[in-house]
Design an enzyme around this catalytic site. Structure first.
Site, PDB file in Angstrom:
ATOM      1  N   THR A   1      60.247   6.989  11.753  1.00 18.80           N
ATOM      2  CA  THR A   1      61.023   8.178  11.907  1.00 18.80           C
ATOM      3  C   THR A   1      62.425   8.029  12.535  1.00 18.80           C
ATOM      4  O   THR A   1      62.905   7.019  12.882  1.00 18.80           O
ATOM      5  CB  THR A   1      60.042   8.959  13.051  1.00 18.80           C
ATOM      6  OG1 THR A   1      58.714   9.021  12.432  1.00 18.80           O
ATOM      7  CG2 THR A   1      60.599  10.226  13.219  1.00 18.80           C
TER       8      THR A   1
ATOM      9  N   THR B   1      60.866  12.312   9.265  1.00 19.53           N
ATOM     10  CA  THR B   1      59.936  10.859   8.984  1.00 19.53           C
ATOM     11  C   THR B   1      59.295  10.707   7.680  1.00 19.53           C
ATOM     12  O   THR B   1      59.183  11.837   6.958  1.00 19.53           O
ATOM     13  CB  THR B   1      58.841  10.973  10.027  1.00 19.53           C
ATOM     14  OG1 THR B   1      58.216   9.809  10.069  1.00 19.53           O
ATOM     15  CG2 THR B   1      57.699  11.895   9.528  1.00 19.53           C
TER      16      THR B   1
ATOM     17  N   GLU C   1      56.608   8.888   8.101  1.00 20.87           N
ATOM     18  CA  GLU C   1      55.510   8.200   8.926  1.00 20.87           C
ATOM     19  C   GLU C   1      55.804   6.700   9.168  1.00 20.87           C
ATOM     20  O   GLU C   1      56.606   6.508   9.924  1.00 20.87           O
ATOM     21  CB  GLU C   1      54.140   8.500   8.075  1.00 20.87           C
ATOM     22  CG  GLU C   1      52.933   7.842   8.823  1.00 20.87           C
ATOM     23  CD  GLU C   1      52.715   7.502  10.295  1.00 20.87           C
ATOM     24  OE1 GLU C   1      53.176   8.054  11.146  1.00 20.87           O
ATOM     25  OE2 GLU C   1      52.151   6.548  10.744  1.00 20.87           O
TER      26      GLU C   1
ATOM     27  N   GLU D   1      51.953  10.185   5.242  1.00 18.89           N
ATOM     28  CA  GLU D   1      51.671  11.279   6.590  1.00 18.89           C
ATOM     29  C   GLU D   1      50.314  11.399   6.811  1.00 18.89           C
ATOM     30  O   GLU D   1      49.947  11.626   8.287  1.00 18.89           O
ATOM     31  CB  GLU D   1      52.665  12.395   6.606  1.00 18.89           C
ATOM     32  CG  GLU D   1      52.983  13.024   7.743  1.00 18.89           C
ATOM     33  CD  GLU D   1      53.938  12.091   8.552  1.00 18.89           C
ATOM     34  OE1 GLU D   1      53.864  11.505   9.639  1.00 18.89           O
ATOM     35  OE2 GLU D   1      55.047  11.824   7.979  1.00 18.89           O
TER      36      GLU D   1
ATOM     37  N   ASP E   1      48.143  10.481   9.768  1.00 18.79           N
ATOM     38  CA  ASP E   1      48.259  10.955  11.114  1.00 18.79           C
ATOM     39  C   ASP E   1      46.908  11.927  11.279  1.00 18.79           C
ATOM     40  O   ASP E   1      46.732  12.432  12.634  1.00 18.79           O
ATOM     41  CB  ASP E   1      49.512  11.830  11.365  1.00 18.79           C
ATOM     42  CG  ASP E   1      50.664  10.941  11.810  1.00 18.79           C
ATOM     43  OD1 ASP E   1      50.437   9.927  11.981  1.00 18.79           O
ATOM     44  OD2 ASP E   1      51.771  11.552  11.956  1.00 18.79           O
TER      45      ASP E   1
ATOM     46  N   SER F   1      53.474  14.116  16.587  1.00 14.03           N
ATOM     47  CA  SER F   1      53.931  13.967  17.816  1.00 14.03           C
ATOM     48  C   SER F   1      55.709  14.168  17.951  1.00 14.03           C
ATOM     49  O   SER F   1      56.114  14.268  19.018  1.00 14.03           O
ATOM     50  CB  SER F   1      53.856  12.343  18.242  1.00 14.03           C
ATOM     51  OG  SER F   1      52.383  12.300  18.257  1.00 14.03           O
TER      52      SER F   1
ATOM     53  N   GLY G   1      59.254   7.255  17.004  1.00 16.45           N
ATOM     54  CA  GLY G   1      58.075   6.466  17.829  1.00 16.45           C
ATOM     55  C   GLY G   1      56.635   6.784  17.674  1.00 16.45           C
ATOM     56  O   GLY G   1      56.157   6.512  18.646  1.00 16.45           O
ATOM     57  N   GLY G   2      56.145   7.493  16.575  1.00 17.74           N
ATOM     58  CA  GLY G   2      54.915   7.785  16.729  1.00 17.74           C
ATOM     59  C   GLY G   2      54.664   8.818  17.936  1.00 17.74           C
ATOM     60  O   GLY G   2      55.322   9.352  18.329  1.00 17.74           O
TER      61      GLY G   2
HETATM   62  N1  GLU Z   1      53.922  10.391  12.028  1.00 13.95           N
HETATM   63  C1  GLU Z   1      54.499  10.394  13.130  1.00 13.95           C
HETATM   64  C2  GLU Z   1      54.406  11.931  13.874  1.00 13.95           C
HETATM   65  O1  GLU Z   1      54.577  12.821  12.882  1.00 13.95           O
HETATM   66  C3  GLU Z   1      55.945   9.920  13.561  1.00 13.95           C
HETATM   67  C4  GLU Z   1      56.048   8.861  12.880  1.00 13.95           C
HETATM   68  C5  GLU Z   1      56.597   7.832  13.739  1.00 13.95           C
HETATM   69  O2  GLU Z   1      57.591   8.198  14.482  1.00 13.95           O
HETATM   70  O3  GLU Z   1      56.100   6.657  13.692  1.00 13.95           O
HETATM   71  O4  GLU Z   1      54.092  12.167  14.961  1.00 13.95           O
END
Ligand code: GLU
Length: 632
Positions: A437, A455, A457, A476, A479, A501, A521-522
């Site tokens: 992201t 992102t 993902e 995505e 998630d 997130s 950063g997920g």
């Molecule tokens: N898929 C994550 C989210 O939407 C973001 C992906 C990431 O930052 O690694 O929260």
């Protein structure tokens, strides 16, 4: 929410406090303007390879001045965004232009094959609106799509689900751009995309980060014909200092500029659907690359959602963020509410960090139990952001000792702010989110501000490039929770958006923006945004210091993931005194051990901007301002 009026004792001097400062021990003296200017001059530029044929454009992590600013992870992207501001475009125009450039230079983190969330402060109306441009599950996806029909067992997460058509959702980024420009922009899509089309055509200079991200993905990129051709030309990793061109993406951007409905109907949705249903795997590859379910009609139905932000009152400020399907606004907000009575400013480092970690865990427990796509589940946003609820959650925070994780979620149906019995509600601490992201932040001369996180993902998304189109498709849908628990608000369903997130956040004082921030950063995005906010608002750090400081992330799991610098500095204290278990950050997918890559802008008196990017994470970011301080 706590309704407590604080008298603002100080003005918002640059590097000075954003909050009213109660009497008490200050933690660290904020740098003054001169310090910050020095930091800006000494900010390191991106690392360059000794044998490079060309060097990537230089980057600065801090820029101070007026007239508008742009900050992103990439120098070309920030330059392109700034040029839009210079020519009279507003923050929304510049944000879309910057995002499009990131689609060229950061194609593994962002692009038209993915989705994102945009928070916009509109200076004309004084209102904040947000766009949920999240990818959406296909209408034909079965609820058990994550089960391998060949075995009846769940697909393994990596590599099966990650590199697959199954986890590709309908991209939301094209409609986010179209919607943002139509509602609030002053430029056409064609105008803001053209600089990035040119960049894709001429190419950008490969830096260490791009090369190492390609290396991290080499095995799966090699397994997909179209991806191998684009990113591993001749089967080789791109060389640092070489020029990376993507003419197919330039054509896609120009076609999108001519036809903003390019992703809605016609040839492109058909091509993407075909690619997802029959991924172009290299014959004989050992990766399974399962087929997905997207169909052209999913694209016709897709709509970015314009919605109100979440709002959290925090010590005289208002923190506005992304509501569901994002979990950032409620989780950051709940943690802030839990911490508000703590008097964080007066605590020593250990006591402060302990409370930060514990509040994060409590808020994450609720995130797991309550957050999902609001079109499918009833998300109790108001309760989660109620100060009374937070006060009750706070009862579980022992200021002397780390709790045993995972913690139960609270009960939003019955709370009175007093300490009582635990709810008994379990919550899934399951976390498959990867650290990819990108986040960009823009402010313009009129006072508009955009915080935008986008992102695909995973770093490298699904690993599948659409033939002849020059961009990667997202993965995505990973998630969604992978279990089939009927009570899980984030369970996969057709037409549903997976919980995110991403936490683009704007802080207001007296209704006007003073700070905008976000990160990749997920699920660590949430803790990173929280930590940067606390560093800046409570710990006496300048914005630059708040961003650069080492990070740790507690997401309701037995261990706390922490950067090496954090462990070196605070590990003994937090483990010995408080009983936390710190483990080095990083994951199986990437070589980086960093948490997040923040960009942020602080808006001071009379529009003075402190524009900040990372000094070192992801190779350092690029902060730009239109009229640098000290220059006429
Ligand atoms: N898929 C994550 C989210 O939407 C973001 C992906 C990431 O930052 O690694 O929260």
């Amino acid at each position: 929410m706590r309704r407590r009026v604080l008298v603002v004792l100080t003005t918002l001097a640059l590097g000075g406090p954003l909050l009213a400062v109660p009497a008490g021990p200050a933690v660290a003296a904020p740098a003054d303007l001169a310090d910050l200017a020095d930091l800006a001059r000494s900010a390191p530029s991106a690392p360059s390879a000794p044998a490079a044929r060309a060097t990537p454009p230089p980057k600065r992590a801090v820029a101070i001045g007026r007239g508008g600013g742009v900050t992103s992870v990439d120098a070309d992207a920030s330059r392109i965004g700034l040029a839009v501001l210079r020519r009279g475009g507003n923050a929304v125009d510049a944000a879309v232009a910057t995002a499009a450039a990131l689609g060229v230079t950061e194609p593994y983190s962002a692009g038209v094959g993915g989705g994102g969330y945009l928070v916009f402060y509109n200076a004309r109306t004084g209102r904040v609106r947000t766009i949920d441009g999240r990818e959406t599950a296909p209408s034909a996806i079965p609820r058990d799509a994550f089960i391998d029909p060949a075995t009846g067992e769940p697909y393994t997460f990596t590599p099966d689900l990650v590199t697959s058509g199954v986890s590709v959702g309908v991209p939301g980024t094209p409609d986010t751009w179209r919607t943002a420009l139509r509602r609030w922009g002053t430029r056409s899509l064609a105008q803001v995309l053209e600089p990035s089309a040119r960049l894709a055509e001429r190419g950008f200079i490969v830096d260490d980060t791009f090369r190492s991200q390609t290396a991290d993905n080499e095995e799966r990129f090699s397994a997909i014909r179209t991806t191998r051709r684009l990113f591993l030309r001749g089967g080789e990793l791109p060389r640092v200092g070489s020029r990376f061109r993507n003419p197919a993406l330039a054509r896609t951007y120009r076609a999108l500029g001519r036809n903003p409905a390019l992703f809605r109907r016609g040839a492109l949705p058909r091509e993407i659907s075909r690619t997802v249903q029959r991924p172009p795997a290299v014959p004989g590859t050992t990766l399974p690359v399962p087929r997905g379910y997207l169909r052209p009609r999913d694209f016709r139905r897709y709509q970015a959602r314009v919605q109100a932000p979440t709002r959290t009152a925090y010590r005289g400020l208002e923190v506005v963020g992304m509501g569901p399907s994002g979990s950032g606004g409620t989780t950051v907000g709940e943690a802030l509410n839990i911490l508000e009575p703590s008097g964080l400013r007066g605590l020593d480092d250990g006591a402060y960090l302990h409370q930060y970690l514990e509040a994060s865990a409590l808020a994450f427990a609720d995130r797991g139990a309550y957050l999902g796509d609001p079109r499918f589940v009833d998300v109790p946003v108001r309760d989660l952001l109620s100060q009374r609820y937070a006060d009750e959650r706070r009862c579980l925070l022992d200021p002397a000792r780390a709790s045993t994780k995972p913690l139960e979620a609270g009960d939003v149906t019955a709370y009175d702010g007093r300490c009582g019995t635990p709810s008994g509600r379990s919550t899934s601490p399951e976390d498959h989110e990867n650290v990819s992201t990108t986040h960009l932040t823009v402010a313009d001369r009129w006072g508009n501000v955009v915080a935008y996180t986008l992102t695909i993902e995973q770093t490298g998304g699904s690993g599948i490039v659409v033939p002849g189109r020059g961009f990667l498709l997202n993965n995505e849908l990973t998630d969604f929770s992978l279990t089939y628990d009927a009570t899980d608000p984030n369970r996969l369903a057709p037409g549903k958006r997976p919980r995110s997130s991403m936490s683009p956040t704007i802080v207001l004082r007296g209704g006007r923006p003073v700070l905008a921030v976000g990160s990749p950063g997920g699920s660590t995005i949430i803790t990173t945004v929280l930590q940067v906010l606390l560093n800046r608002l409570e710990r006496g750090m300048t914005l630059r210091q708040a961003v650069a400081a080492p990070r740790a992330s507690q997401r309701n799991t037995a261990t706390v993931s922490a950067e090496p610098g954090f462990i070196d500095r605070y590990g003994a204290l937090l483990e010995g005194t408080y009983g936390h278990d710190l483990v080095p950050s990083g994951d199986a997918f990437t070589s980086a051990a960093e948490i997040g890559a923040v960009t942020a802008i602080e808006i001071g008196r009379r529009g003075r901007l402190t524009v900040v990017a990372e000094p070192t994470r992801r190779g350092g970011g690029s902060a730009r301002v239109l009229r640098p301080a000290g220059r006429r």
